[in-house]
Design a protein around this motif. Structure first.
Motif, short mmCIF file in Angstrom:
data_model
loop_
_atom_site.label_atom_id
_atom_site.label_comp_id
_atom_site.label_asym_id
_atom_site.label_seq_id
_atom_site.Cartn_x
_atom_site.Cartn_y
_atom_site.Cartn_z
N ARG A 83 0.83 -1.20 0.00
CA ARG A 83 0.00 0.00 0.00
C ARG A 83 0.87 1.26 0.00
O ARG A 83 0.56 2.23 -0.70
CB ARG A 83 -0.93 0.01 1.21
N ARG A 86 2.22 1.65 -3.46
CA ARG A 86 1.20 2.10 -4.41
C ARG A 86 0.86 3.57 -4.24
O ARG A 86 0.42 4.21 -5.20
CB ARG A 86 -0.07 1.26 -4.22
N SER A 87 1.06 4.09 -3.04
CA SER A 87 0.75 5.50 -2.82
C SER A 87 1.75 6.44 -3.46
O SER A 87 1.47 7.63 -3.62
CB SER A 87 0.68 5.77 -1.31
N ASN A 138 -4.56 6.17 1.72
CA ASN A 138 -5.63 5.88 0.75
C ASN A 138 -5.84 7.04 -0.21
O ASN A 138 -6.09 6.83 -1.41
CB ASN A 138 -6.93 5.60 1.49
N ILE A 141 -3.04 6.91 -2.73
CA ILE A 141 -3.24 5.79 -3.64
C ILE A 141 -4.30 6.12 -4.68
O ILE A 141 -4.13 5.87 -5.89
CB ILE A 141 -3.64 4.53 -2.85
#
Length: 323
Positions: A83, A86-87, A138, A141
């Protein structure tokens, strides 16, 4: 400090320890062994049908990942690392964990000094320390995925032009990594780098698809795999895929425009109680200050916040559409 405060502190520390254990503990060994055996069986299968089935399984798993297993990760710590990667942020797992704990401790101390209510301070500290970093990651991302989707159709068009001019697929991938800016160029550069160190094109693309967990890139990988097994005009197939992705993006924009009124209503309804609470506290602190002293009011406030969170979650699901 009375016995109640000691119990609350112990419960808070136990909750933090439980969160850390849940973060770094892996899945069941038996389930992990079964998953690896299935992966090896599909990877070394001689049948083209089994290979395509394996790729479709990975695409579906990436589209709706499990809570603790993201993009093919084998543990929660690895899922967190995926994660963070991906951010697009340069954060490491220790930085994320220490930042969350430090933020939670700071908020807990600040609220406790202002109100003197230890239970309320712990609740705010855990909520902010666990929720705010997760929300920030989040957000980054989602921002990076939107930037990738916006340029991905152009990258496929560049691939189509390269293939029609007679270039092989590997050289067109390298051309995309050089010519397309942003996340698309970065991801295709990683694909070409994996191919340079000896990985096949299918494995390099599938590794990127597992990490990105984006339906658009999964479509691209499956298209290449099917074309490689069955043959045909790859340039025409990719051109059709580019047209499909553009129409998909247009449909998302239409859905966003149609649901904007409902989202605005949900934001207003969800934020109005907090705004009213802050205004009353600013105008008459003594009236609202009982919430920070009386334990019964604190429990009622926490219960109301939980029910509001459930309502906000339901409203978010009602205005969220998946294409």
């Amino acid at each position: 400090m009375n016995y109640l405060q000691v119990i609350i502190v112990a419960a808070g520390l136990s909750g933090v320890a439980l969160l850390l254990w849940a973060l770094f503990s892996g899945p069941s060994p038996r389930k992990e062994a079964t998953r690896r055996l299935k992966s090896v069986r599909y990877r070394h299968a001689s049948s083209a049908t089994d290979r395509l089935e394996a790729q479709m399984r990975r695409a579906v798993a990436a589209r709706k990942p499990r809570i603790h297993q993201i993009a093919g990760s084998a543990s929660r710590a690895e899922a967190l690392a995926v994660r963070l990667d991906r951010s697009g942020l340069k954060w490491t797992i220790p930085q994320y964990v220490y930042g969350s704990l430090g933020l939670g401790a700071f908020v807990t101390l600040l609220v406790f000094l202002q109100t003197g209510a230890l239970l309320l301070a712990l609740a705010f500290g855990i909520f902010v320390g666990a929720g705010l970093p997760h929300f920030v990651v989040n957000t980054f991302i989602k921002r990076r995925n939107n930037a990738f989707t916006a340029k991905f159709a152009d990258a496929i068009d560049l691939l189509v032009r390269g293939l029609r001019s007679g270039l092989p697929v590997s050289e067109t991938l390298a051309l995309v990594s050089q010519e397309v800016p942003g996340p698309v160029g970065e991801e295709f550069k990683l694909v070409t780098d994996r191919m340079k160190v000896g990985k096949t094109m299918e494995d390099a693309l599938q590794a990127t698809a597992d990490r990105l967990a984006m339906p658009e890139f999964n479509f691209f990988v499956i298209t290449l795999a099917i074309q490689r097994e069955t043959g045909g005009n790859l340039a025409e197939t990719l051109a059709n895929l580019s047209d499909v992705l553009r129409k998909r993006a247009q449909m998302k924009l239409k859905i966003r425009a149609m649901s904007s009124e409902s989202k605005a209503s949900a934001y207003i309804v969800g934020s109005l109680p907090f705004i009213v609470f802050a205004m009353i506290y600013w105008i008459n602190p003594e009236y609202i200050g009982e919430f920070f002293i009386d334990e019964r009011l604190m429990v009622a406030g926490v219960g109301g916040a939980i029910w509001m969170g459930i309502g906000a979650f339901i409203m978010a699901k009602m205005v969220s559409f998946e294409i």
